[in-house]
Design a protein around this motif. Structure first.
Motif, PDB file in Angstrom:
ATOM      1  N   TRP A 113      12.202  37.561  -3.572  1.00 18.29           N
ATOM      2  CA  TRP A 113      13.168  37.135  -2.553  1.00 18.29           C
ATOM      3  C   TRP A 113      13.106  38.016  -1.307  1.00 18.29           C
ATOM      4  CZ3 TRP A 113      17.759  36.950  -6.519  1.00 18.29           C
ATOM      5  CH2 TRP A 113      17.531  35.907  -7.428  1.00 18.29           C
ATOM      6  N   GLN A 114      11.969  38.646  -1.090  1.00 21.67           N
ATOM      7  CA  GLN A 114      11.852  39.579   0.021  1.00 21.67           C
ATOM      8  C   GLN A 114      11.017  39.043   1.180  1.00 21.67           C
ATOM      9  OE1 GLN A 114      10.519  43.299  -1.727  1.00 21.67           O
ATOM     10  NE2 GLN A 114      12.117  43.207  -3.286  1.00 21.67           N
ATOM     11  N   LYS A 115      10.310  37.919   0.966  1.00 18.01           N
ATOM     12  CA  LYS A 115       9.485  37.347   2.027  1.00 18.01           C
ATOM     13  C   LYS A 115       9.994  35.963   2.398  1.00 18.01           C
ATOM     14  CE  LYS A 115       5.145  39.756   1.021  1.00 18.01           C
ATOM     15  NZ  LYS A 115       3.696  39.577   0.693  1.00 18.01           N
ATOM     16  N   PHE A 116      10.310  35.782   3.669  1.00 17.22           N
ATOM     17  CA  PHE A 116      10.721  34.471   4.158  1.00 17.22           C
ATOM     18  C   PHE A 116       9.498  33.563   4.287  1.00 17.22           C
ATOM     19  CE2 PHE A 116      14.546  36.657   5.502  1.00 17.22           C
ATOM     20  CZ  PHE A 116      15.530  35.669   5.460  1.00 17.22           C
ATOM     21  N   THR A 117       9.674  32.304   3.891  1.00 16.07           N
ATOM     22  CA  THR A 117       8.674  31.282   4.209  1.00 16.07           C
ATOM     23  C   THR A 117       9.130  30.538   5.462  1.00 16.07           C
ATOM     24  OG1 THR A 117       9.714  29.464   2.983  1.00 16.07           O
ATOM     25  CG2 THR A 117       8.310  30.989   1.733  1.00 16.07           C
ATOM     26  N   ARG A 118       8.324  29.612   5.897  1.00 14.36           N
ATOM     27  CA  ARG A 118       8.702  28.764   7.028  1.00 14.36           C
ATOM     28  C   ARG A 118       9.447  27.520   6.569  1.00 14.36           C
ATOM     29  NH1 ARG A 118       3.354  30.236   8.368  1.00 14.36           N
ATOM     30  NH2 ARG A 118       2.532  28.201   7.777  1.00 14.36           N
ATOM     31  N   GLU A 119       9.663  27.395   5.275  1.00 15.55           N
ATOM     32  CA  GLU A 119      10.246  26.182   4.714  1.00 15.55           C
ATOM     33  C   GLU A 119      11.778  26.281   4.679  1.00 15.55           C
ATOM     34  OE1 GLU A 119       8.445  23.687   4.271  1.00 15.55           O
ATOM     35  OE2 GLU A 119       6.424  24.551   4.173  1.00 15.55           O
ATOM     36  N   GLU A 120      12.429  25.515   5.542  1.00 17.61           N
ATOM     37  CA  GLU A 120      13.885  25.489   5.601  1.00 17.61           C
ATOM     38  C   GLU A 120      14.435  24.561   4.516  1.00 17.61           C
ATOM     39  OE1 GLU A 120      17.511  24.114   8.616  1.00 17.61           O
ATOM     40  OE2 GLU A 120      15.447  24.257   9.366  1.00 17.61           O
ATOM     41  N   VAL A 121      15.494  24.994   3.854  1.00 22.29           N
ATOM     42  CA  VAL A 121      16.122  24.161   2.835  1.00 22.29           C
ATOM     43  C   VAL A 121      16.942  23.080   3.529  1.00 22.29           C
ATOM     44  CG1 VAL A 121      17.721  24.095   0.890  1.00 22.29           C
ATOM     45  CG2 VAL A 121      16.208  26.065   1.193  1.00 22.29           C
ATOM     46  N   THR A 122      16.444  21.864   3.460  1.00 21.58           N
ATOM     47  CA  THR A 122      17.095  20.700   4.067  1.00 21.58           C
ATOM     48  C   THR A 122      17.065  19.556   3.069  1.00 21.58           C
ATOM     49  OG1 THR A 122      15.009  19.866   4.983  1.00 21.58           O
ATOM     50  CG2 THR A 122      16.288  21.376   6.383  1.00 21.58           C
ATOM     51  N   LEU A 123      17.833  18.523   3.363  1.00 23.72           N
ATOM     52  CA  LEU A 123      17.788  17.340   2.507  1.00 23.72           C
ATOM     53  C   LEU A 123      16.415  16.705   2.544  1.00 23.72           C
ATOM     54  CD1 LEU A 123      21.265  15.694   3.273  1.00 23.72           C
ATOM     55  CD2 LEU A 123      20.634  17.218   1.387  1.00 23.72           C
ATOM     56  N   GLU A 124      15.740  16.822   3.691  1.00 22.09           N
ATOM     57  CA  GLU A 124      14.393  16.266   3.819  1.00 22.09           C
ATOM     58  C   GLU A 124      13.410  17.010   2.920  1.00 22.09           C
ATOM     59  OE1 GLU A 124      16.880  14.996   7.010  1.00 22.09           O
ATOM     60  OE2 GLU A 124      16.373  17.049   6.382  1.00 22.09           O
ATOM     61  N   LEU A 125      13.545  18.340   2.855  1.00 23.52           N
ATOM     62  CA  LEU A 125      12.669  19.110   1.982  1.00 23.52           C
ATOM     63  C   LEU A 125      12.918  18.748   0.524  1.00 23.52           C
ATOM     64  CD1 LEU A 125      10.557  21.434   1.764  1.00 23.52           C
ATOM     65  CD2 LEU A 125      12.497  22.961   1.360  1.00 23.52           C
ATOM     66  N   LEU A 126      14.183  18.624   0.145  1.00 22.56           N
ATOM     67  CA  LEU A 126      14.509  18.238  -1.227  1.00 22.56           C
ATOM     68  C   LEU A 126      13.916  16.873  -1.559  1.00 22.56           C
ATOM     69  CD1 LEU A 126      18.261  19.306  -1.413  1.00 22.56           C
ATOM     70  CD2 LEU A 126      16.290  20.560  -2.277  1.00 22.56           C
ATOM     71  N   SER A 127      14.013  15.951  -0.634  1.00 26.16           N
ATOM     72  CA  SER A 127      13.488  14.609  -0.856  1.00 26.16           C
ATOM     73  C   SER A 127      11.980  14.644  -1.057  1.00 26.16           C
ATOM     74  CB  SER A 127      13.849  13.707   0.324  1.00 26.16           C
ATOM     75  OG  SER A 127      13.342  12.405   0.132  1.00 26.16           O
ATOM     76  N   SER A 128      11.296  15.427  -0.239  1.00 24.99           N
ATOM     77  CA  SER A 128       9.841  15.510  -0.326  1.00 24.99           C
ATOM     78  C   SER A 128       9.392  16.144  -1.642  1.00 24.99           C
ATOM     79  CB  SER A 128       9.299  16.322   0.853  1.00 24.99           C
ATOM     80  OG  SER A 128       7.902  16.527   0.744  1.00 24.99           O
ATOM     81  N   LEU A 129      10.047  17.239  -2.033  1.00 24.58           N
ATOM     82  CA  LEU A 129       9.610  17.966  -3.219  1.00 24.58           C
ATOM     83  C   LEU A 129      10.077  17.332  -4.520  1.00 24.58           C
ATOM     84  CD1 LEU A 129      10.032  21.679  -2.073  1.00 24.58           C
ATOM     85  CD2 LEU A 129       7.919  20.350  -2.282  1.00 24.58           C
ATOM     86  N   SER A 130      11.078  16.478  -4.457  1.00 28.43           N
ATOM     87  CA  SER A 130      11.587  15.853  -5.679  1.00 28.43           C
ATOM     88  C   SER A 130      10.554  14.950  -6.340  1.00 28.43           C
ATOM     89  CB  SER A 130      12.864  15.063  -5.388  1.00 28.43           C
ATOM     90  OG  SER A 130      12.609  13.972  -4.522  1.00 28.43           O
ATOM     91  N   ALA A 131       9.519  14.576  -5.603  1.00 24.64           N
ATOM     92  CA  ALA A 131       8.442  13.770  -6.190  1.00 24.64           C
ATOM     93  C   ALA A 131       7.575  14.592  -7.136  1.00 24.64           C
ATOM     94  CB  ALA A 131       7.569  13.176  -5.078  1.00 24.64           C
ATOM     95  N   TYR A 132       7.741  15.926  -7.110  1.00 25.50           N
ATOM     96  CA  TYR A 132       6.875  16.805  -7.896  1.00 25.50           C
ATOM     97  C   TYR A 132       7.620  17.557  -9.014  1.00 25.50           C
ATOM     98  CZ  TYR A 132       3.766  16.203  -3.866  1.00 25.50           C
ATOM     99  OH  TYR A 132       2.985  15.680  -2.869  1.00 25.50           O
TER     100      TYR A 132
END
Length: 259
Positions: free
Chosen positions: A156-175
């Motif tokens: 939990w010490q390195k930030f990614t560029r991936e913002e937690v949004t409903l769009e991100l949840l929707s995209s990743l829920s396929a996996y």
């Protein structure tokens, strides 16, 4: 809303630590609680209580001299309560199937999927090929930057560029089959939940999400239930009396159930 139990293992012992305090170089962390009971004790307790979907987290890096001891504790836990506990910590496409065959219901994955600050879809697809999306929990544990929350990796010490949004949840829920989201800034601190994050996650209409982080009193549990529109599952670690905290386990369950 469901209560999801946890078994966090560090240096071969069940612990509750302050999130983000892990130091892999010397295998230390700021500890809230170190149990005299092993992981199988907690797995047996959860089995007797009929609690499902709990997560067993191996907190040592695979290069650590304590890793095998930690891993053996984790394996013993999932074998004690087969097909009902999820396992995380160093999971990748090469070892995921072994954990499922050993008794884990799901594998929990963060760093293997989030590489160089972004989602590595090659690794994500390899993971799905290895165990199937029905056995995958994506850990989108995050920290706040400005007004937004971003997925963090590497203890939990390195930030990614991936913002937690409903769009991100929707995209990743396929996996995956579920999401696990620790509010890393407050994890283990019993200082109150991340209200804005809970509000965001409470808008989600898809696969299950388990929220963890900051719970310090019963009002926090009730707030997750209310603000999260009764959709989010919850984990309580350091604040729970099972781990030396002030909150009674049965009372927490009553709050979760709304009784």
């Amino acid at each position: 809303m469901e209560f999801r139990p946890c078994i966090d293992i560090h240096n071969g012992k069940v612990k509750q630590i302050v999130g983000g305090s892990l130091n892999d170089d010397v295998d230390t962390a700021n500890e809230n609680f170190v149990s005299k009971k092993d992981a199988t004790f907690f797995a047996s307790f959860y089995a007797k209580e009929g609690l499902r979907g709990g997560h067993v987290i191996m907190l040592n890096h695979p290069d650590s001299p304590y890793y095998e001891e930690t891993r053996n504790q984790a394996l013993a836990a999932i074998k004690t309560y087969p097909n009902n506990l999820q396992i995380g910590g160093g999971v990748n496409a090469d070892n995921a199937k072994g954990y499922i065959e050993a008794g884990a219901s799901h594998v929990i994955v963060t760093s293997y999927v989030f590489k160089d600050g972004k989602i590595n879809y090659d690794n994500l697809n390899k993971l799905v090929d290895a165990v199937g999306k029905e056995h995958i929990v994506l850990d989108l544990s995050c920290r706040r930057k400005g007004d937004d929350y971003f997925v963090v990796t590497d203890r939990w010490q390195k930030f990614t560029r991936e913002e937690v949004t409903l769009e991100l949840l929707s995209s990743l829920s396929a996996y995956c089959d579920e999401f696990l989201i620790h509010a890393a800034d407050v994890e283990g601190k019993q200082c109150g939940i991340e209200v804005e994050l809970v509000k965001l996650l409470g808008k989600w209409e898809g696969i299950p999400i388990t929220y963890a982080g900051g719970v310090g009193d019963y009002d926090d549990v009730m707030a997750i239930k209310e603000i999260g529109n009764d959709k989010l599952n919850v984990t309580v670690g350091s604040a729970l009396d099972l781990f030396g905290g002030p909150l009674n386990y049965e009372t927490v369950l009553s709050c979760v159930k709304g009784v």
